[in-house]
Design an enzyme around this catalytic site. Structure first.
Site, PDB file in Angstrom:
ATOM      1  N   GLU A   1       6.118 -25.865 -29.354  1.00  0.00           N
ATOM      2  CA  GLU A   1       7.453 -25.342 -29.050  1.00  0.00           C
ATOM      3  C   GLU A   1       8.287 -26.349 -28.261  1.00  0.00           C
ATOM      4  OE1 GLU A   1       6.637 -21.482 -27.224  1.00  0.00           O
ATOM      5  OE2 GLU A   1       6.639 -20.567 -29.200  1.00  0.00           O
TER       6      GLU A   1
ATOM      7  N   ASP B   1       0.684 -14.643 -32.122  1.00  0.00           N
ATOM      8  CA  ASP B   1       1.221 -14.679 -30.764  1.00  0.00           C
ATOM      9  C   ASP B   1       1.247 -13.318 -30.078  1.00  0.00           C
ATOM     10  OD1 ASP B   1       2.399 -15.433 -28.441  1.00  0.00           O
ATOM     11  OD2 ASP B   1       4.371 -15.849 -29.281  1.00  0.00           O
TER      12      ASP B   1
ATOM     13  N   GLU C   1       4.959  -8.923 -23.116  1.00  0.00           N
ATOM     14  CA  GLU C   1       6.083  -9.498 -23.844  1.00  0.00           C
ATOM     15  C   GLU C   1       6.385  -8.737 -25.138  1.00  0.00           C
ATOM     16  OE1 GLU C   1       5.414 -13.599 -24.891  1.00  0.00           O
ATOM     17  OE2 GLU C   1       7.230 -13.712 -26.118  1.00  0.00           O
TER      18      GLU C   1
HETATM   19  O1  GCW Z   1       4.635 -15.874 -26.652  1.00  0.00           O
HETATM   20  C1  GCW Z   1       5.401 -17.028 -26.692  1.00  0.00           C
HETATM   21  C2  GCW Z   1       6.504 -16.787 -25.722  1.00  0.00           C
HETATM   22  C3  GCW Z   1       6.953 -18.012 -24.961  1.00  0.00           C
HETATM   23  C4  GCW Z   1       5.725 -18.699 -24.423  1.00  0.00           C
HETATM   24  C5  GCW Z   1       4.857 -19.145 -25.594  1.00  0.00           C
HETATM   25  C6  GCW Z   1       3.562 -19.790 -25.140  1.00  0.00           C
HETATM   26  C7  GCW Z   1       5.407 -19.858 -22.344  1.00  0.00           C
HETATM   27  O2  GCW Z   1       7.586 -16.191 -26.397  1.00  0.00           O
HETATM   28  O3  GCW Z   1       7.808 -17.585 -23.940  1.00  0.00           O
HETATM   29  O4  GCW Z   1       6.022 -19.792 -23.595  1.00  0.00           O
HETATM   30  O5  GCW Z   1       4.501 -18.025 -26.359  1.00  0.00           O
HETATM   31  O6  GCW Z   1       2.568 -19.074 -25.048  1.00  0.00           O
HETATM   32  O7  GCW Z   1       3.531 -20.975 -24.894  1.00  0.00           O
END
Ligand code: GCW
Length: 690
Positions: A266, A339, A367
């Site tokens: 990312e 995720d 989240e």
């Molecule tokens: O779940 C996603 C989140 C990001 C997060 C990323 C990760 C810290 O939306 O906010 O960043 O994963 O785990 O690196």
């Protein structure tokens, strides 16, 4: 008059047994106690804490003498302990502290105490805080950071010390022994001296509670704060920079734990920026940390906007590197391949990387599960994950056993949870979210403990009567029957309910925009990376719905071990909970109960809403057992939770109905919203958040 009021107050207290509470004491509320004598021939700050906890919380026999003893015993692991009626024995001071908390918990929850040896499942049980140095918390729903409030505000106050002490105590009481103080999207600034000095102050507070401190680091640090021209892991100057930095940290924090790294993920920098592999990057850091027994936790959360299925990418990237990592590198893998979705199959990396230490990363902060609004107890989700059969070493090679060191020869074993903690008085935003912090600690300590037991313990400690008088035993009985049983059931059902009203049958990632809160199966703005939009994941069309991960689709199934892969690949044997995760299925597909897929989807969404409405009823009935403050706050959130569940159901069904072109079964409740209204509402929210 005052007398009368006092009498009235006392009567109210006695008759309801409940004091106003703000939740700050978590599961460690003050109890009426009984004198006890605690002896130990060794002195240390940790042992002092153990002695004080026993003295301040004893509810066993009056006048009992308890002996704490350090000894060598083959049956005891590092943090393990042996409980006897009159003693706690352990190899380490921390072991004695864990033993003390165990005895107290048993007294308070009414569990018996027989002689037993209790060892942790994982050596390293850590929280990962996604806290930024400016005090904000990524995906935090409980206020600002408890560790940071800006790089111009690094001095340590007495309030800081108090709060960190309370935090340390709560963690130690459930066996958590490590913490990462900052976000994996790490600012290079974290490694500058003034920031390290504050980290040292935190470490000093956590240490007596048996907790080691770790930091998340940015791979480009040597360039950004070190003034070097590169961060190439094979460059000798870069290597020397890290060694120097590590030395500086250990001078400040002699028992520093090590680094957590999010690299080439990312947009974060990493070794691939320099044409090197993840192994090159991780090993370079591991060499710097090795002389101090430090470790590197290297995250496998990597994916690019390519043609390859996102669910396959971590495995593709890391499997070829198996065997190339140093012993003090642990690969940190999220429970599922995408995720932290409400439900995912386990990541195929578990059990597959046999020559590398792999640790699960769970997300305690919700989240993708309604954040601090929905009431969701996560233990059942983690239990399902830990018990998943990987089939890597035959039957019984569950994820738990593939990671705890019992199947593979490994020096370290670890598990991490992304913390849900902030400055809110109740720490977690939602009172019931405290249960997830508690559950993470309990499962990290004992991966075979049942969710039901965790819920039982937590409810007794968090909401149970605080008075253990004989006279109140009728109340206790009533409490058990009319509070504990129904509320525990609510907790145990809450995860499945959330899956039902959000993403049943293997659907995933159909949230609107980047807030990851409300429904958005339609959300796909022009120019957005497809793998960040819901249609990429649900693939709804006139034929059906679901992501084809069989050999005729992305073939992600081939990343699972033989017998499991063939079970998943056949639409008739694939567990229905994962049906749309692995298959693109026709709307008319016959489910095991005889319904068509479309009808089943409608039933599931409807069921989810009904479950949350039932939670409201259960909670309302619990009113007389709970203090007014906590009762009202939870009741308020459940109302919003119900409305949200309804919105999820209507949004998803009305949207998918455009493809299925079939009616919602007439016996089910009709939608309360219409699709245009929901789209409009969503657009407004997205606009506001931009
Ligand atoms: O779940 C996603 C989140 C990001 C997060 C990323 C990760 C810290 O939306 O906010 O960043 O994963 O785990 O690196």
């Amino acid at each position: 008059m005052i007398k009368l009021l006092t009498a009235l107050f006392a009567f109210v207290l006695l008759s309801t047994g409940v004091n106003a509470e703000d939740g700050h004491n978590l599961w460690l509320r003050a109890k009426s106690t009984i004198p006890v004598e605690v002896r130990c021939s060794k002195k240390s700050p940790t042992i002092n804490i153990a002695i004080n906890e026993l003295k301040n919380g004893w509810q066993g026999k009056a006048g009992q003498v308890i002996e704490l003893k350090i000894l060598k015993d083959k049956l005891l692991k590092e943090d393990g302990f042996r409980l006897r009626e009159n003693s706690i024995q352990a190899k380490t001071d921390a072991g004695l502290l864990y033993g003390a908390f165990e005895i107290l918990r048993r007294q308070q929850t009414g569990e018996s105490l027989t002689e037993e040896v209790i060892n942790p499942s994982y050596n390293l049980r850590l929280l990962n805080h996604w806290d930024n140095l400016d005090g904000s918390v990524e995906r935090g729903y409980a206020g600002r950071s408890i560790f940071w409030r800006g790089i111009d505000s690094l001095e340590v106050s007495a309030d800081d010390i108090n709060l960190w002490t309370e935090y340390a105590r709560a963690n130690a009481s459930v066996g958590i022994n490590a913490t990462v103080l900052n976000n994996v999207n790490a600012s290079p600034t974290v490694l500058t001296t003034p920031v390290l000095e504050r980290a040292k102050a935190v470490a000093d507070v956590l240490r007596p509670y048996g907790i080691k401190t770790y930091l998340a680091v940015n791979f480009a640090s040597p360039e950004v704060i070190g003034g070097l021209e590169t961060a190439d892991p094979l460059n000798p100057e870069v290597q020397a920079w890290w060694k120097e930095k590590v030395k500086e940290i250990y001078d400040l924090i002699p028992d520093f734990g090590g680094f957590l790294v999010k690299a080439n993920s990312e947009g974060q920098p990493g070794p691939q920026n320099f044409g090197r592999t993840h192994a090159d990057g991780a090993n370079m850091m591991a060499e710097a940390l090795e002389p101090y027994n430090g470790i590197v936790m290297w995250r496998a959360f990597v994916y690019d906007p390519s043609d390859e299925d996102r669910a396959k990418q971590a495995y593709n990237e890391f499997m070829p590197l198996d065997g190339q990592f140093h012993e003090n590198v642990i690969i940190q893998v999220k429970n599922g391949p995408i995720d932290f979705q409400p439900r995912e199959p386990f990541s195929p990396l578990f059990g597959a990387m046999k020559q590398t230490t792999v640790m699960p990363e769970l997300q305690v902060t919700m989240e993708y599960l309604g954040q601090s609004v929905h009431l969701v107890f996560l233990a059942p989700m983690w239990e399902e994950f830990l018990k998943s059969e990987t089939r890597q070493e035959g039957v019984g090679s569950t994820v738990a056993r593939c990671t705890d060191g019992s199947l593979f020869n490994q020096k370290y074993s670890a598990i991490a949870g992304v913390a849900n903690i902030g400055l809110d008085a109740n720490w977690c935003g939602h009172y019931f979210a405290q249960a997830n912090w508690y559950a993470f600690g309990r499962q990290a300590w004992n991966h075979s403990i049942t969710s039901a037991r965790i819920a039982d313990e937590w409810l007794k400690l968090t909401f149970g009567p605080q008075n253990s008088d004989e006279e109140t035993s009728a109340y206790d009985l009533e409490w058990n029957l009319s509070f504990l049983q129904p509320v525990k059931q609510m907790m145990l059902d809450s995860h499945e309910a959330t899956v039902n009203y959000m993403m049943p049958l293997g659907l995933h990632h159909i949230f609107s925009a980047h807030a990851h809160y409300g429904p958005g199966p339609w959300w796909a703005p022009d120019g957005m990376r497809p793998d960040w939009t819901p249609p990429y994941y649900h693939q709804a069309d006139s034929f059906g719905i679901g992501f084809d991960r069989t050999a005729s689709g992305s073939d992600a199934i081939s990343q699972y071990r033989g017998p499991l892969a063939s079970q998943l690949a056949d639409v008739n044997t694939c567990p229905e909970a994962f049906l749309l995760w692995f298959h693109h299925v026709s709307w008319d597909h016959k489910m095991k109960n005889g319904r068509t897929l479309w009808n089943e989807l409608c039933y599931r969404y409807d069921e989810g809403v009904k479950q949350v409405r039932e939670f409201q009823r259960i909670w309302d009935k619990a009113e007389r057992f709970v203090d007014a403050e906590r009762f009202a706050a939870i009741q308020y959130k459940l109302t919003k939770h119900s409305l949200d569940a309804q919105e999820w159901k209507d949004a998803c069904l009305l949207y998918f109905q455009q493809f299925s072109k079939q009616p919602i079964p007439y016996e089910l409740e009709r939608p309360l919203y219409n699709l245009d209204e929901l789209l409009e509402r969503d657009e407004q929210r997205v606009r506001q958040s931009e």
